[in-house]
Design an enzyme around this catalytic site. Sequence first.
Site, PDB file in Angstrom:
ATOM      1  N   LYS A 172      11.819  -8.666  -7.490  1.00 46.34           N
ATOM      2  CA  LYS A 172      11.730  -8.059  -6.159  1.00 46.34           C
ATOM      3  C   LYS A 172      10.522  -8.630  -5.426  1.00 46.34           C
ATOM      4  CE  LYS A 172       9.795  -4.838  -3.989  1.00 46.34           C
ATOM      5  NZ  LYS A 172       9.487  -5.371  -2.643  1.00 46.34           N
TER       6      LYS A 172
ATOM      7  N   GLU B 114     -11.473  -3.258  -1.841  1.00 45.52           N
ATOM      8  CA  GLU B 114     -10.839  -4.542  -1.585  1.00 45.52           C
ATOM      9  C   GLU B 114     -10.313  -4.552  -0.152  1.00 45.52           C
ATOM     10  OE1 GLU B 114      -7.037  -5.341  -3.520  1.00 45.52           O
ATOM     11  OE2 GLU B 114      -7.703  -7.388  -3.899  1.00 45.52           O
TER      12      GLU B 114
ATOM     13  N   GLU C 144      -1.221  -7.299 -12.853  1.00 49.53           N
ATOM     14  CA  GLU C 144      -2.296  -8.106 -12.240  1.00 49.53           C
ATOM     15  C   GLU C 144      -2.572  -7.452 -10.909  1.00 49.53           C
ATOM     16  OE1 GLU C 144      -3.222 -11.559 -13.087  1.00 49.53           O
ATOM     17  OE2 GLU C 144      -1.563 -12.224 -14.343  1.00 49.53           O
TER      18      GLU C 144
ATOM     19  N   CYS D 118      -6.339 -12.254  -4.356  1.00 48.96           N
ATOM     20  CA  CYS D 118      -6.794 -11.191  -5.258  1.00 48.96           C
ATOM     21  C   CYS D 118      -8.158 -11.517  -5.841  1.00 48.96           C
ATOM     22  CB  CYS D 118      -5.778 -10.988  -6.368  1.00 48.96           C
ATOM     23  SG  CYS D 118      -5.392 -12.513  -7.203  1.00 48.96           S
TER      24      CYS D 118
HETATM   25  P1  NAP Z   1       1.326  -3.920  -3.015  1.00 51.06           P
HETATM   26  O1  NAP Z   1       1.381  -3.095  -1.814  1.00 51.06           O
HETATM   27  O2  NAP Z   1       0.875  -3.321  -4.278  1.00 51.06           O
HETATM   28  O3  NAP Z   1       2.782  -4.524  -3.187  1.00 51.06           O
HETATM   29  C1  NAP Z   1       3.110  -5.366  -4.268  1.00 51.06           C
HETATM   30  C2  NAP Z   1       4.581  -5.204  -4.580  1.00 51.06           C
HETATM   31  O4  NAP Z   1       4.822  -3.870  -5.022  1.00 51.06           O
HETATM   32  C3  NAP Z   1       5.478  -5.434  -3.375  1.00 51.06           C
HETATM   33  O5  NAP Z   1       6.659  -6.086  -3.786  1.00 51.06           O
HETATM   34  C4  NAP Z   1       5.752  -4.016  -2.921  1.00 51.06           C
HETATM   35  O6  NAP Z   1       6.920  -3.852  -2.165  1.00 51.06           O
HETATM   36  C5  NAP Z   1       5.850  -3.282  -4.230  1.00 51.06           C
HETATM   37  N1  NAP Z   1       5.624  -1.846  -4.066  1.00 51.06           N
HETATM   38  C6  NAP Z   1       4.917  -1.210  -3.088  1.00 51.06           C
HETATM   39  N2  NAP Z   1       4.968   0.117  -3.255  1.00 51.06           N
HETATM   40  C7  NAP Z   1       5.727   0.351  -4.353  1.00 51.06           C
HETATM   41  C8  NAP Z   1       6.159   1.526  -5.027  1.00 51.06           C
HETATM   42  N3  NAP Z   1       5.833   2.745  -4.603  1.00 51.06           N
HETATM   43  N4  NAP Z   1       6.928   1.374  -6.133  1.00 51.06           N
HETATM   44  C9  NAP Z   1       7.287   0.156  -6.561  1.00 51.06           C
HETATM   45  N5  NAP Z   1       6.930  -0.986  -5.957  1.00 51.06           N
HETATM   46  C10 NAP Z   1       6.142  -0.897  -4.869  1.00 51.06           C
HETATM   47  O7  NAP Z   1       0.422  -5.208  -2.815  1.00 51.06           O
HETATM   48  P2  NAP Z   1       0.452  -6.232  -1.595  1.00 51.06           P
HETATM   49  O8  NAP Z   1      -0.155  -5.567  -0.424  1.00 51.06           O
HETATM   50  O9  NAP Z   1       1.796  -6.855  -1.483  1.00 51.06           O
HETATM   51  O10 NAP Z   1      -0.513  -7.375  -2.160  1.00 51.06           O
HETATM   52  C11 NAP Z   1      -1.875  -7.277  -2.102  1.00 51.06           C
HETATM   53  C12 NAP Z   1      -2.445  -6.798  -3.420  1.00 51.06           C
HETATM   54  O11 NAP Z   1      -2.035  -7.654  -4.470  1.00 51.06           O
HETATM   55  C13 NAP Z   1      -3.944  -6.831  -3.443  1.00 51.06           C
HETATM   56  O12 NAP Z   1      -4.446  -5.661  -4.014  1.00 51.06           O
HETATM   57  C14 NAP Z   1      -4.255  -8.028  -4.333  1.00 51.06           C
HETATM   58  O13 NAP Z   1      -5.504  -7.968  -4.946  1.00 51.06           O
HETATM   59  C15 NAP Z   1      -3.142  -7.986  -5.287  1.00 51.06           C
HETATM   60  N6  NAP Z   1      -2.954  -9.298  -5.914  1.00 51.06           N
HETATM   61  C16 NAP Z   1      -3.352  -9.458  -7.213  1.00 51.06           C
HETATM   62  C17 NAP Z   1      -3.216 -10.679  -7.833  1.00 51.06           C
HETATM   63  C18 NAP Z   1      -3.649 -10.871  -9.259  1.00 51.06           C
HETATM   64  O14 NAP Z   1      -3.216 -11.829  -9.865  1.00 51.06           O
HETATM   65  N7  NAP Z   1      -4.466 -10.016  -9.817  1.00 51.06           N
HETATM   66  C19 NAP Z   1      -2.648 -11.743  -7.144  1.00 51.06           C
HETATM   67  C20 NAP Z   1      -2.251 -11.552  -5.818  1.00 51.06           C
HETATM   68  C21 NAP Z   1      -2.409 -10.300  -5.231  1.00 51.06           C
HETATM   69  P3  NAP Z   1       6.794  -3.804  -0.541  1.00 51.06           P
HETATM   70  O15 NAP Z   1       6.550  -5.185  -0.138  1.00 51.06           O
HETATM   71  O16 NAP Z   1       8.059  -3.299  -0.058  1.00 51.06           O
HETATM   72  O17 NAP Z   1       5.662  -2.879  -0.225  1.00 51.06           O
END
Ligand code: NAP
Length: 493
Positions: free
Chosen positions: A189, A397, A265, A299
Amino acid sequence: MLSYTDYKTKAAALEFRTGCWIDGAFVPSLSGETFPSINPATGHKLCDVAKGGAADIDRAVISARTAFEDGRWSGKTPAERKEVLLKLADLIRENLTEMALLDTLDMGKPISETVNVDAPGSAMFFQWHAEAIDKLYDEVAPTGGRDIAMIRRVPLGVIGAVVPWNFPLDMATWKLAPALATGNSVVLKPAEQSPLSVLFLAELAKEAGLPDGVLNVVPGFGEDAGQALGRHNDVDCLVFTGSTNVGKMFQRYAGESNMKQVWLETGGKSPNLIFADADLDQAADMAAFGIFFNQGEVCSANSRLLVHESIKDEMVAKLKTLAEAVVQGDPLDPATTMGAMVDAEHASRVEAYLKKGKAEATVVTGGARCTIGTSDAFIQPTIFTDVAADATIVKEEIFGPVLAIQSFSTDEEAIAMANDSIYGLAASVWTSDLTRAMSVSDALNAGTVSVNTVDALSPMTPFGGMKQSGFGRDLSIHSFDKYTALKTVWIKF
Ligand code: NAP
Ligand code: MG
């Protein structure tokens, strides 16, 4: 690189794949619903994409399970899987411009980055994992006598993968390459902001020879499709990259359903420590890169700069110059070095942090949201200094181009400040003293410590976090651990 005009022409002619990819074909969502995919750099709609929900996830899991059980992929030898994944790497390279354009249009990052980093990176990661998979040996335990106790690595079955929007193609690749190489089936997804490149990737995987049903992609929303995947009773393992809050939800989903494995992650607030004996020009260049690359939507972004007090003023001046040299503009222009935030909503979130920052620290440069062309989703490269240890902009963050500078007087103080975070994803250390480099990197709580560089990363080395930055590692031979179980087969003679 092509010219700005060429990229604009190619972007206008681009074909979008917009269905759910299930069992080797694009299909509409069962509800018939769609959602718009927006180019954040213009605010204009690119296309409408199928809005997958729980029923579509179920269909995809059934397709993945069927493929896994009949052995059409799981039953192939590692060498056979290697050939298909190498072909996929080749196809990504053959379609590099189109792949790069999809991520640039969908999430607003500069074309110079998608052409030089994201798209070739995806090909490289597939290639690396493909080449590794037929070089891994199983083990035989030292039982003595004539018994043979084999310790074998077996695929888990159906992997659910939920990924973010900041590197749409690459974050998906980091999961798909080891998951597929080890013989699993996958339901992916993508983030709602950036589904387009992985839908094209799924089509290329089929062309490369990946059997139908082995890879399924369900675009949709997190609370809906993402949650359904996290709670599905026939998913063996859920791998996630995204925010810490959502990562915790996946642990809950697993606990409340079938106790599937979960690997996370998540977020970061990575410190970059600059000591007085460092090469200050290089440290400044890379510190700017560490926070401004990919609009700061990284991230492992080096969002906290800890500088020795004796060089603070000099470093602040250097960074101000570097921030002001960033070229914001149309991401399709090869001259642009910083594009739009992923969407206007995220720009508003970052803007709120700018307001908080102004109340708790001193602005060195930037500090505002801006409009370029028809979009107001741009944020100026921003630097704050004189930031207190308990300031919001040093604790949370931001996921934008916003740097918080603090100063320290001793190594011990620098280490304590660096470790004062709920996160532990990455850290950087700048010094010409090898002893200090070792003692400081030993003391930092981070999955990766880069010395005299930032964000050191390669398919050869594991990537992932400590503390609330998650657990489990992407990349390297160790990434295979998440997608396999160890199975003992003991033969008694
Ligand atoms: P996010 O809001 O956590 O979303 C990530 C994924 O989870 C998306 O596909 C999202 O779908 C889904 N999601 C959101 N709410 C959910 C729920 N209630 N249940 C199940 N799935 C759900 O993160 P983001 O804003 O896309 O990305 C930014 C974050 O990613 C930052 O915190 C960053 O640090 C982290 N990140 C970490 C790494 C690493 O390797 N550690 C790498 C890159 C990014 P939707 O798109 O529909 O919301
Ligand atoms: Mg988009």
